[in-house]
Scaffold this active site. Structure first.
Site, short mmCIF file in Angstrom:
data_model
loop_
_atom_site.label_atom_id
_atom_site.label_comp_id
_atom_site.label_asym_id
_atom_site.label_seq_id
_atom_site.Cartn_x
_atom_site.Cartn_y
_atom_site.Cartn_z
CG PHE A 123 -0.26 9.31 7.10
CD1 PHE A 123 -0.13 7.94 7.29
CD2 PHE A 123 0.69 10.14 7.68
CE1 PHE A 123 0.92 7.41 8.05
CE2 PHE A 123 1.74 9.63 8.44
CZ PHE A 123 1.86 8.27 8.62
CE LYS B 35 2.73 0.00 13.01
NZ LYS B 35 1.32 -0.17 12.58
CG ASN C 78 4.42 1.10 9.53
OD1 ASN C 78 3.69 0.64 8.66
ND2 ASN C 78 4.21 2.30 10.06
CB SER D 19 3.95 5.56 7.15
OG SER D 19 3.46 5.51 5.83
CG ASN E 136 -0.39 0.70 2.41
OD1 ASN E 136 -0.45 1.93 2.52
ND2 ASN E 136 0.19 -0.07 3.32
CG ASN F 42 3.13 4.36 1.84
OD1 ASN F 42 3.92 3.98 0.98
ND2 ASN F 42 2.41 3.52 2.56
CB THR F 43 4.29 10.55 4.81
OG1 THR F 43 2.89 10.23 4.90
CG2 THR F 43 4.47 12.04 5.01
#
Length: 346
Positions: free
Chosen positions: A117, A222, A251, A180, A113, A182-183
């Protein structure tokens, strides 16, 4: 326990993953509101676990990411989770990354994915948590906070403090998501200078909020599975230094080597599910060795069976969380993991 998921899965897997995700959650809501969900789900036997001053009815939780906005709390709680983690939420609403942004890798029991966010903003989420029956009845709801994509990385601490301010009153615990992939640049916050600044800012904010509300809420961090031993030791030491209460490991991973030959295996984003299991367990073991008993660990990543959940505990975790396994196995996985952990306490 809800064996009909085996029949439903081929239909759901014929849909776009994000579409199937939304349809499943909407269907769970309707089933819960009508009472059908409660009729078909037999919840795990009680297995209380004390953790960071909280009493968890069982050690199997929902990982952040599945219910980003707290829209499905009561339906998900009806599946038998011991606790739910909602988010990641950011101070301001944001759309996330362009679609498509979620990909199934069925042969590997995995997902990739790059959601980014996507959420309605922290205030909307807080309002939903307040109105949920699960929260009102004392259920454990953790709030996972992050930074907005438009916020420069050197100002990230401001976003996390804003998030903490907004969720503090209602959160059972607060998770700081710096892992994450993805940022843009978010994982830079795992480096010493930025992490020290972030944890220092959050520590000061928590002291102020503790004085305001008269309660010290547990604060978790995390982390990613893509850390070397030196990074893990550094993070562990900083967690102790700044009084963080627990660490969530881990994560998603940016290492796609295990799935590179599968369709969608080279899509950008975080890989979750079975391929991340061993990485997650390795990080948990290293954290446990470094931390000893100074603070506890929540294990997440690649739990597809009760045996996998046991391995997380044996590696050093005290509680576990699931997400991708739920997509592939359905709600039966919750009870299987809870039963396995109750029968084989470490």
């Amino acid at each position: 326990m809800f064996d009909s998921y085996r029949l439903l899965r081929p239909l759901l897997f014929s849909l776009d993953p994000e579409q199937a995700h939304n349809l499943t959650l909407a269907s769970l809501d309707k089933a819960q509101q009508s009472g059908l969900l409660q009729a078909f789900i037999s919840k795990p036997e009680p297995d209380p676990r004390a953790f960071c001053g909280l009493q968890f009815p069982n050690p199997v939780g929902l990982a952040a990411g599945l219910d980003k906005d707290g829209k499905h709390i009561d339906a998900l709680a009806s599946l038998g989770f011991g606790f739910l983690e909602i988010g990641t939420v950011t101070p301001l609403a944001q759309a996330g990354n362009p679609k498509p942004r979620m990909f199934r890798l069925g042969k590997a029991n995995a997902l990739i994915n790059r959601m980014g966010f996507n959420n309605d903003g922290v205030e909307a989420c807080v309002n939903r948590v307040r109105t949920s029956q699960f929260w009102q009845n004392g259920g454990i709801v953790g709030l996972n906070i992050g930074k907005n994509a438009v916020t420069p990385i050197d100002q990230a601490a401001n976003d996390y403090v804003l998030g903490m301010n907004a969720v503090y009153e209602i959160a059972s615990y607060i998770t700081v998501n710096i892992s994450s992939p993805n940022t843009q640049n978010l994982r830079d916050l795992q480096g010493e200078a930025m992490l020290r600044n972030l944890l220092g800012s959050l520590d000061l904010a928590r002291e102020r909020l503790c004085d305001c509300f008269g309660v010290r809420k547990p604060l978790f961090l995390k982390i990613a599975p893509d850390l070397d031993e030196a990074d893990i030791h550094l993070i562990a030491d900083l967690l102790v230094e700044f009084g963080i209460d627990a660490v969530i490991a881990t994560n998603t991973t940016v290492d796609h080597s295990a799935v590179k030959d599968l369709p969608s295996g080279n899509e950008a984003g975080g890989l979750s599910g079975e391929p991340v299991k061993n990485q997650s367990n390795h990080v948990i073991k290293q954290l446990k060795a470094r931390l000893q008993n100074e603070l506890p660990i929540i294990g997440v990543g690649g739990i597809m069976s009760g045996v996998d959940a046991q391995e997380k505990i044996q590696a050093g975790a005290s509680l576990v969380q699931i997400y991708t396994g739920l997509i592939y196995r359905g709600p039966a996985l919750i009870g299987e993991c809870a039963k396995a952990l109750k029968q084989h306490k470490v």
